[in-house]
Design a protein around this motif. Structure first.
Motif, short mmCIF file in Angstrom:
data_model
loop_
_atom_site.label_atom_id
_atom_site.label_comp_id
_atom_site.label_asym_id
_atom_site.label_seq_id
_atom_site.Cartn_x
_atom_site.Cartn_y
_atom_site.Cartn_z
N GLN A 51 0.85 -1.19 0.00
CA GLN A 51 0.00 0.00 0.00
C GLN A 51 0.89 1.24 0.00
OE1 GLN A 51 -2.82 0.33 3.26
NE2 GLN A 51 -4.30 1.22 1.85
N THR A 53 1.31 5.68 -0.31
CA THR A 53 0.70 6.90 0.18
C THR A 53 0.79 7.95 -0.92
OG1 THR A 53 1.30 6.41 2.46
CG2 THR A 53 0.82 8.70 1.96
N VAL A 92 -10.16 7.67 8.01
CA VAL A 92 -9.16 7.21 7.06
C VAL A 92 -9.54 7.73 5.68
CG1 VAL A 92 -8.49 5.13 8.34
CG2 VAL A 92 -10.41 5.03 6.74
N TYR A 94 -8.46 7.38 1.27
CA TYR A 94 -7.74 6.68 0.21
C TYR A 94 -8.00 7.35 -1.12
CZ TYR A 94 -8.00 3.30 3.92
OH TYR A 94 -7.93 2.72 5.15
N THR A 126 -9.79 -0.17 5.35
CA THR A 126 -8.33 -0.34 5.27
C THR A 126 -7.77 0.02 3.90
OG1 THR A 126 -8.56 -2.62 4.52
CG2 THR A 126 -8.44 -2.24 6.93
N GLY A 127 -8.61 0.09 2.88
CA GLY A 127 -8.16 0.30 1.51
C GLY A 127 -7.69 -0.99 0.85
N GLU A 128 -7.72 -2.11 1.59
CA GLU A 128 -7.23 -3.38 1.04
C GLU A 128 -8.05 -3.80 -0.18
OE1 GLU A 128 -4.64 -5.48 1.86
OE2 GLU A 128 -3.95 -3.85 3.14
N ASP A 139 -4.24 3.69 -2.53
CA ASP A 139 -3.22 4.54 -1.91
C ASP A 139 -3.83 5.33 -0.74
OD1 ASP A 139 -1.54 3.64 -3.88
OD2 ASP A 139 -1.51 5.54 -4.99
N VAL A 140 -3.10 5.41 0.35
CA VAL A 140 -3.52 6.17 1.52
C VAL A 140 -3.39 7.66 1.24
CG1 VAL A 140 -2.94 6.72 3.92
CG2 VAL A 140 -2.92 4.34 3.13
N PRO A 142 -3.30 11.18 3.46
CA PRO A 142 -3.26 11.65 4.85
C PRO A 142 -4.53 12.43 5.20
CG PRO A 142 -1.19 12.10 3.72
CD PRO A 142 -2.16 11.64 2.67
#
Ligand code: FES
Length: 153
Positions: A51, A53, A92, A94, A126-128, A139-140, A142
């Motif tokens: 993953q 960012t 969170v 993404y 989680t974005g998984e 992608d994370v 912020p």
């Protein structure tokens, strides 16, 4: 008798489908290099499944727009961001850009995300990546919370 050149079926980097087809034709012998016309080559490097960012233009939204247990699409400049609150007070975010071929992932329901192009699914908590063909998580982006406002980017 044909005047086809002899070809070996194990030409490195050759298109597997074309190689298999030609190898199955009686009398055809495969030569290296003949199959390169199919344009399919093996990647030189393995594709990362980690993953990453990414950043987006700084954008502020009210935290109240993201109820607990849900995700929402938000525009941040030209980017689309999925913002979620999996548990009370945990925010969170993404990138909505699918890790398969760049489709824009959409919220199906609650924390269930899906790409409309080829059907890859993602966990909004989680974005998984939870189903093919996406090779890795979203992608994370912020995100921080202050005084009831979420700042992305
Ligand atoms: S671009 Fe998203 S599944 Fe293919």
């Amino acid at each position: 008798m044909t005047d086809r050149p002899a070809v070996t079926p194990s030409a490195p980097g050759a298109c597997p489908q074309r190689r298999a087809f030609l190898a199955a034709v009686p009398g055809v012998v495969l030569l290296p290099g003949v199959l390169s016309a199919c344009g399919i080559t093996q990647p030189a490097q393995p594709v990362s499944t980690e993953q990453a960012t990414t950043t987006v233009p700084s954008t502020t939204i009210p935290a109240a727009e993201i109820p607990v247990g849900t995700a929402t699409s938000v525009k941040a400049g030209d980017a689309t961001v999925i913002v979620a609150q999996p548990t009370e007070g945990e925010f969170v975010a993404y990138s909505a850009r699918c890790t398969h071929q760049g489709g824009i992932v959409q919220v199906v329901q609650d924390l269930h995300l899906r790409c409309p192009l080829h059907g890859a699914e993602f966990d909004g908590a989680t974005g998984e990546n939870t189903s093919a063909p996406a090779p890795r998580p979203l992608d994370v982006v912020p995100v921080s919370e202050s005084d009831g406002q979420l700042t992305l980017g």
